[in-house]
Design an enzyme around this catalytic site. Sequence first.
Site, mmCIF file in Angstrom:
data_model
loop_
_atom_site.group_PDB
_atom_site.id
_atom_site.type_symbol
_atom_site.label_atom_id
_atom_site.label_comp_id
_atom_site.label_asym_id
_atom_site.label_seq_id
_atom_site.Cartn_x
_atom_site.Cartn_y
_atom_site.Cartn_z
ATOM 1 N N ARG A 122 95.594 183.058 83.510
ATOM 2 C CA ARG A 122 96.973 182.960 83.009
ATOM 3 C C ARG A 122 97.782 182.026 83.902
ATOM 4 O O ARG A 122 98.769 182.429 84.510
ATOM 5 C CB ARG A 122 97.606 184.353 82.955
ATOM 6 C CG ARG A 122 96.772 185.439 82.327
ATOM 7 C CD ARG A 122 96.472 185.218 80.873
ATOM 8 N NE ARG A 122 97.578 185.450 79.968
ATOM 9 C CZ ARG A 122 97.901 186.619 79.436
ATOM 10 N NH1 ARG A 122 97.241 187.681 79.756
ATOM 11 N NH2 ARG A 122 98.883 186.716 78.575
ATOM 12 N N GLN A 127 98.284 177.599 79.726
ATOM 13 C CA GLN A 127 99.082 178.271 78.692
ATOM 14 C C GLN A 127 98.743 177.803 77.287
ATOM 15 O O GLN A 127 98.709 178.592 76.352
ATOM 16 C CB GLN A 127 100.569 178.032 78.948
ATOM 17 C CG GLN A 127 101.176 179.109 79.819
ATOM 18 C CD GLN A 127 102.647 178.866 80.080
ATOM 19 O OE1 GLN A 127 103.125 177.742 80.067
ATOM 20 N NE2 GLN A 127 103.370 179.928 80.327
ATOM 21 N N ASP A 130 95.856 179.715 75.955
ATOM 22 C CA ASP A 130 95.915 181.151 76.204
ATOM 23 C C ASP A 130 96.084 181.934 74.894
ATOM 24 O O ASP A 130 97.203 182.157 74.429
ATOM 25 C CB ASP A 130 97.085 181.400 77.172
ATOM 26 C CG ASP A 130 97.225 182.850 77.569
ATOM 27 O OD1 ASP A 130 96.532 183.696 76.991
ATOM 28 O OD2 ASP A 130 98.047 183.126 78.457
ATOM 29 N N SER A 133 98.089 185.275 74.931
ATOM 30 C CA SER A 133 99.540 185.114 74.811
ATOM 31 C C SER A 133 99.952 184.734 73.387
ATOM 32 O O SER A 133 100.907 185.289 72.848
ATOM 33 C CB SER A 133 100.051 184.040 75.768
ATOM 34 O OG SER A 133 99.995 184.500 77.083
ATOM 35 N N TYR A 228 99.085 190.412 86.514
ATOM 36 C CA TYR A 228 98.931 191.615 85.697
ATOM 37 C C TYR A 228 99.450 192.842 86.439
ATOM 38 O O TYR A 228 99.500 192.865 87.668
ATOM 39 C CB TYR A 228 97.455 191.844 85.358
ATOM 40 C CG TYR A 228 96.931 190.884 84.328
ATOM 41 C CD1 TYR A 228 97.365 190.952 83.009
ATOM 42 C CD2 TYR A 228 95.985 189.915 84.654
ATOM 43 C CE1 TYR A 228 96.890 190.075 82.051
ATOM 44 C CE2 TYR A 228 95.501 189.033 83.712
ATOM 45 C CZ TYR A 228 95.960 189.116 82.406
ATOM 46 O OH TYR A 228 95.478 188.257 81.464
HETATM 47 P P1 NAD Z 1 99.300 192.906 79.422
HETATM 48 O O1 NAD Z 1 99.013 192.811 77.954
HETATM 49 O O2 NAD Z 1 98.201 193.070 80.376
HETATM 50 O O3 NAD Z 1 100.307 194.140 79.635
HETATM 51 C C1 NAD Z 1 101.490 194.269 78.872
HETATM 52 C C2 NAD Z 1 102.584 194.770 79.767
HETATM 53 O O4 NAD Z 1 102.392 196.156 80.062
HETATM 54 C C3 NAD Z 1 102.677 194.074 81.108
HETATM 55 O O5 NAD Z 1 103.947 193.483 81.244
HETATM 56 C C4 NAD Z 1 102.457 195.184 82.121
HETATM 57 O O6 NAD Z 1 103.182 195.001 83.296
HETATM 58 C C5 NAD Z 1 102.916 196.377 81.340
HETATM 59 N N1 NAD Z 1 102.516 197.698 81.839
HETATM 60 C C6 NAD Z 1 101.349 198.114 82.385
HETATM 61 N N2 NAD Z 1 101.393 199.412 82.696
HETATM 62 C C7 NAD Z 1 102.626 199.854 82.305
HETATM 63 C C8 NAD Z 1 103.271 201.109 82.361
HETATM 64 N N3 NAD Z 1 102.689 202.188 82.873
HETATM 65 N N4 NAD Z 1 104.529 201.183 81.866
HETATM 66 C C9 NAD Z 1 105.171 200.098 81.364
HETATM 67 N N5 NAD Z 1 104.592 198.898 81.289
HETATM 68 C C10 NAD Z 1 103.345 198.768 81.759
HETATM 69 O O7 NAD Z 1 100.211 191.718 79.916
HETATM 70 P P2 NAD Z 1 100.488 190.305 79.253
HETATM 71 O O8 NAD Z 1 101.553 190.473 78.237
HETATM 72 O O9 NAD Z 1 99.212 189.727 78.786
HETATM 73 O O10 NAD Z 1 101.073 189.481 80.464
HETATM 74 C C11 NAD Z 1 100.768 189.774 81.811
HETATM 75 C C12 NAD Z 1 101.526 188.876 82.729
HETATM 76 O O11 NAD Z 1 100.984 187.589 82.717
HETATM 77 C C13 NAD Z 1 102.977 188.708 82.404
HETATM 78 O O12 NAD Z 1 103.685 188.603 83.609
HETATM 79 C C14 NAD Z 1 103.057 187.398 81.759
HETATM 80 O O13 NAD Z 1 104.305 186.805 81.826
HETATM 81 C C15 NAD Z 1 102.043 186.683 82.574
HETATM 82 N N6 NAD Z 1 101.580 185.500 81.879
HETATM 83 C C16 NAD Z 1 101.674 184.308 82.533
HETATM 84 C C17 NAD Z 1 101.274 183.166 81.896
HETATM 85 C C18 NAD Z 1 101.387 181.859 82.573
HETATM 86 O O14 NAD Z 1 101.994 181.712 83.576
HETATM 87 N N7 NAD Z 1 100.767 180.862 82.044
HETATM 88 C C19 NAD Z 1 100.758 183.222 80.632
HETATM 89 C C20 NAD Z 1 100.653 184.455 80.003
HETATM 90 C C21 NAD Z 1 101.074 185.593 80.652
#
Ligand code: NAD
Length: 380
Positions: A122, A127, A130, A133, A228
């Site tokens: 990620r 991106q 991805d 996402s 994550y």
């Molecule tokens: P994910 O699908 O793994 O998880 C979804 C969300 O659930 C996350 O925000 C996580 O913190 C949250 N979570 C986990 N346990 C929890 C709990 N007990 N209660 C409440 N929330 C909880 O995550 P995702 O949506 O795939 O994204 C993960 C991270 O990666 C994010 O910070 C996202 O912004 C980042 N990301 C970065 C890039 C990039 O920079 N290129 C691209 C995609 C995602």
Amino acid sequence: MRIAIPKETHPGENRVPIIPNDAKKLVRLGAEVVIEAGMGAGSGFTDQEYTEAGASVAASRDELFASADILLRLRKPELAEIAQLKDGAIHISYLDPFNEHGLVNAFKDAKVTAISMEMIPRTTRSQKMDALSSQANLAGYVMVIEAARHLPRILPMMMTPAGTLKPANVFVIGAGVAGLQAIATAKRLGAKVTAFDTRPVVAEQVQSLGAKFLEIDLGETGETAGGYAKELTPEQVEMQRQAQKEVIAKSDVVITTAQVFGRKPPVLVTKDMVEGMAPGSVIVDMAAETGGNVEGSVPNETVTVGGVTIVGLGNLAGEVARDASQMYSANLFNLVEDSWDEEKKAFVIDFEHDILPGCIITHGGEVTNETIKNVLEGGA
Ligand code: NAD
């Protein structure tokens, strides 16, 4: 290089791996693009649109698999399909490598290079590739639309001569990619939105969308180097549950998107919390298929518990298949283009590349991905 794109066979799957516009771009790279007849039909694309883009239609699915240098698809393969591939072929799809040990071993034994779309790092540069996402973004939108469809109320405030309707209260648990899109969509529809996530950095993002961030002090939570969430301790999960109880009881809609990468999602909405909601309220559990954030959610079913509707729809992005296909197709094309050698007109497997080694699971008869190797050996 021959790039083959089979038709998705999973029941109800209408997303397609490559749309005609990206087939054209692959042809422009110098690839020979072959599709299975009817490959694009689920999202409304005809074979003719692909042939006009420069692709050809394979005589049969078997021939498509046997002759592929690269196979591009959406869902993980059947075991038997791996045996049909050539030694050295490249297979790119979702793979669920943390759970699909049989598939990973079959790819290894067949000496196929398996690339998992879930494992694309990620990073900012990746991106555009991805798929987690791109599909989660659409899932976030779909969850709010699903909730609105089942709710016996409207989301916005409405002031009319017949009286004033209060805005609906929406609570979003987990504010990653899907959760943030759910917040934005619910806000656009006029709801009052509250959200919670265990990663503190998210609070600002939630607030910038005009939603309220629920402050819960769980002690040390943090995130992994990959961005994550870390898995909570059982005590922290219990603290979170108690702190959310009141907000859940006052919500018309609860949307759960909490995931911990590579692990089972936490159960955050328990049976008594569901019972504490007013009849007619709606919960949409994004994690229903992988274990559930909500007690009582049923994968791919909508159930009613004490008057509360719980939606467990699994393939959320598939509900908006045309757009989901466009985005997934762009992810695949960008991945291929990024490792494409223009002179050789070939996809180059380079273990010094900044993105590829993280998402290659097997290559040359080995499991090359350290994380997955560890999982297979029972180490994680
Ligand atoms: P994910 O699908 O793994 O998880 C979804 C969300 O659930 C996350 O925000 C996580 O913190 C949250 N979570 C986990 N346990 C929890 C709990 N007990 N209660 C409440 N929330 C909880 O995550 P995702 O949506 O795939 O994204 C993960 C991270 O990666 C994010 O910070 C996202 O912004 C980042 N990301 C970065 C890039 C990039 O920079 N290129 C691209 C995609 C995602």
